[in-house]
Scaffold this active site. Structure first.
Site, short mmCIF file in Angstrom:
data_model
loop_
_atom_site.label_atom_id
_atom_site.label_comp_id
_atom_site.label_asym_id
_atom_site.label_seq_id
_atom_site.Cartn_x
_atom_site.Cartn_y
_atom_site.Cartn_z
N ASP A 1 0.82 -1.21 0.00
CA ASP A 1 0.00 0.00 0.00
C ASP A 1 0.85 1.27 0.00
OD1 ASP A 1 -2.54 -1.06 -0.22
OD2 ASP A 1 -2.72 -1.43 1.93
N LYS B 1 -30.74 4.58 4.18
CA LYS B 1 -30.89 3.44 5.09
C LYS B 1 -29.58 3.18 5.86
CE LYS B 1 -32.40 -1.35 4.99
NZ LYS B 1 -32.74 -2.48 4.10
N GLY C 1 13.24 -11.66 -8.06
CA GLY C 1 12.74 -12.87 -7.42
C GLY C 1 13.79 -13.54 -6.56
N CYS D 1 16.63 -6.73 -11.43
CA CYS D 1 17.25 -7.43 -10.30
C CYS D 1 17.57 -8.88 -10.68
CB CYS D 1 16.36 -7.31 -9.07
SG CYS D 1 17.32 -7.39 -7.54
N LEU D 2 16.80 -9.85 -10.24
CA LEU D 2 17.06 -11.23 -10.66
C LEU D 2 17.03 -11.32 -12.18
CD1 LEU D 2 17.58 -14.16 -9.81
CD2 LEU D 2 15.12 -14.52 -9.80
N HIS E 1 15.51 -1.77 -8.60
CA HIS E 1 14.08 -1.90 -8.94
C HIS E 1 13.51 -0.54 -9.34
CE1 HIS E 1 13.34 -6.00 -7.43
NE2 HIS E 1 14.33 -5.73 -6.60
N GLU F 1 10.87 0.13 -10.79
CA GLU F 1 9.39 0.19 -10.69
C GLU F 1 8.90 0.94 -9.46
OE1 GLU F 1 11.25 -2.52 -10.33
OE2 GLU F 1 10.40 -4.00 -8.96
N1 GLN Z 1 17.65 -13.23 -5.37
C1 GLN Z 1 18.47 -12.21 -5.89
C2 GLN Z 1 19.34 -11.58 -4.82
O1 GLN Z 1 19.09 -11.70 -3.66
C3 GLN Z 1 17.64 -11.15 -6.59
C4 GLN Z 1 16.73 -10.41 -5.70
C5 GLN Z 1 15.68 -9.63 -6.43
O2 GLN Z 1 15.40 -9.89 -7.59
N2 GLN Z 1 15.02 -8.72 -5.75
O3 GLN Z 1 20.31 -10.93 -5.15
#
Ligand code: GLN
Length: 542
Positions: free
Chosen positions: A71, A222, A355, A382-383, A508, A510
């Protein structure tokens, strides 16, 4: 001036309490007030950082590196506030603080109890969050009636009494179901939910009623009668085409007037013209024949909330390019060398999000390979950046068996690895590289073309890094490190210049995209995907 808006939810979860709170914040901000938010979550985890996004949705990361409830993402996207670790508190965190104090002897002599010790801790958290704001929106997670949220409700009841009625207001978000066979909207669940609140001493001042459609006058009347709420403070909140319509709708219901009257605010007209524009653009895009198909290769394809900020950032990119973005949520598990072409060949862009854990990892590597070999725009986050590096190492640089030590401790080529500062850490909670770090961008690269500046700050949430030992070998083969965490010489952005649009970032992006300020990497990813699509179409047409 210090005013508080307490927002609770009734009947059901998933009614959109977070986006509604964000929408109320947007209205107040447009009236010129300095606002902030606090999300209080009743669960016992210290923060959501270790929770499964499949159950709980994405973990949102703030600029200062707090792992928070999703949120907070809505709050930041809807307004100009920059949130910190003080804007989200859980029962677990507050209890942890209490127990630490108890061990230190801070309560010597006292029996430590829910009331007053826990409730006082909650009140302190609210005051801390409210520090620099004129109006603080406090959203209580969960649904009224849950055992877990009782201390929070008790704390806001006490607080409202202490603050005085004109300085605080209770908003209750509830649900009015439509029963098809009876052809009727039913108010009973809402009546019961308010009854429950009143039993613990909270009389809501405003009801915001989620329903499929607008509530007719008689239903509002109501509800007002049975819940002891003024009729003009019973507001409809029907299902809308887009969440970005919420501020406009709440204004139509005259929420700003009810708030102003109750809180003694100056009666100002909120200026929501920028919201109107966003909604108009989104409506135009829906009908547009400018379209792109984007594949998102995730671990949790079933639950889009696990990638909430990415989904929103792509909406913002869609607005920026005036292109409709069709998202294809694909499960990495299902992708293999054999079926990848069938599944991805018609995509105009491929995105591999962040991830943890090895489920689906080879599928993600396969997707990165397919994108690289077929010159399809690729965006790794990231990943998603790490798998692009692994893929490049294995298939371009010939480092057979290259991997991240997260997934294969004995890989001969640990191209993604733990850096020394992460090595001894055995505690899982809050110990990753978290929050904003400065990244220096190399001129003349795709990254520079996107950001158009040399220094950027982006938010991180990862433990593993691109192992700098392998940087020379991979660079020699054509991988370009276009962004670097200068202080530690760690690669932050990678790209392949011979490819039409291929980028991976360790952070990230995003988390910083907003409808009014689409993130440049997402914006240009969708732009590149659309360009690729038109080129394909032209070729097919010839
Ligand atoms: N698992 C990977 C790391 O810890 C990537 C983490 C992620 O994508 N937020 O570096």
């Amino acid at each position: 001036m210090k005013k508080f808006i307490f927002i609770t939810g009734g009947v059901l979860s998933s009614l959109g309490k977070g986006v509604t709170s964000a929408g109320i914040g947007a209205i107040l901000e447009s009236m010129g007030y300095k606002i902030t938010f606090l999300k209080l979550d009743p669960y016992l985890n210290v923060d959501p950082g270790t929770m499964n996004p499949y159950q709980h949705g994405e973990v949102y990361v703030t600029e200062d590196g707090a792992e928070t409830d999703l949120d907070l993402g809505h709050y930041e996207r809807f307004t100009n506030v920059v949130l910190t670790k003080y804007n989200n508190a859980t029962s677990g965190r507050l209890l942890h603080q209490i127990l630490e104090k108890e061990r230190r002897g801070a309560y010597l002599g006292a029996t430590v109890q829910i009331i007053p010790h826990f409730t006082n801790e909650i009140k302190r958290a609210i005051e801390k969050a409210a520090k620099d704001a004129e109006i603080t929106l406090v959203e209580i997670g969960g649904t009224v009636g849950d055992i877990e949220s009782l201390p929070f409700l008790e704390a806001i009841r006490q607080m409202s009494l202490e603050l005085g009625r004109e300085n605080s207001i209770f908003i209750h978000l509830t649900y009015v179901p439509y029963i098809k066979v009876a052809g009727e909207l039913k108010t009973k669940p809402s009546q019961h939910s308010v009854k429950e609140l009143r039993a613990i001493g909270i009389q809501p001042d405003i009801l915001i009623c989620r329903a499929e459609k607008n509530l007719p006058k008689d239903i509002k009347r109501k509800l007002a009668l049975f819940t002891n709420v003024r009729e003009d403070a019973v507001l409809s909140a029907p299902d809308l085409e887009t969440i970005y319509e919420i501020p406009l709708h709440l204004k139509k219901e005259k929420l700003h007037q009810v708030l102003a009257k109750h809180l003694g605010l100056e009666e100002k007209e909120p200026d929501l013209s920028k919201w109107k524009k966003i909604v108009q653009t989104l409506n135009q895009i829906k009908k547009s024949d400018k379209v792109v198909d984007i594949a998102i290769i995730g671990k949790y394809a079933e639950l889009k909330d696990a990638y909430k900020s990415i989904e929103e950032a792509l909406t913002h990119a869609s607005i920026a390019n005036k292109v409709k973005v069709n998202l294809h949520w694909l499960k990495a598990d299902d992708l293999t060398e054999e079926n990848v072409e069938q599944i991805l060949k018609d995509m105009d862009g491929i995105l591999v999000p962040g991830g943890f854990g090895d489920r689906g990892i080879e599928g993600k590597i396969t997707a990165a390979k397919f994108a690289r070999e077929n010159n399809i725009p690729y965006f790794g986050i990231c990943l998603g950046m790490q798998v692009a590096v692994i893929e490049f190492a294995r298939n371009v640089a010939g480092l057979e068996g290259a991997h991240s030590t997260e997934f294969d401790e004995n890989t001969p080529y640990p191209v993604i690895d733990l850096m020394p500062e992460q090595k001894g850490i055995d505690k899982k909670g809050g110990t990753m590289r978290l929050g904003a770090y400065k990244c220096t961008i190399k001129e003349g690269t795709l990254a520079y073309d996107i950001y158009k500046q040399k220094e950027i700050y982006e938010r991180h949430r990862h433990r593993y890094e691109f192992n700098p030992e392998f940087r020379p070998v991979l660079e020699e083969k054509g991988l370009v490190v276009s962004g670097e965490y200068t202080a530690k010489k760690l690669p932050e952005i990678v790209e392949i210049p011979s490819h039409r649009w291929f980028i991976g970032c360790q952070f990230h992006p995003e988390f910083k995209s907003k409808p009014f300020a689409p993130h440049p990497v997402f914006r240009d990813f969708v732009k590149a995907a659309y360009k690729y699509r038109t080129e394909k179409e032209e070729k097919d047409g010839n």
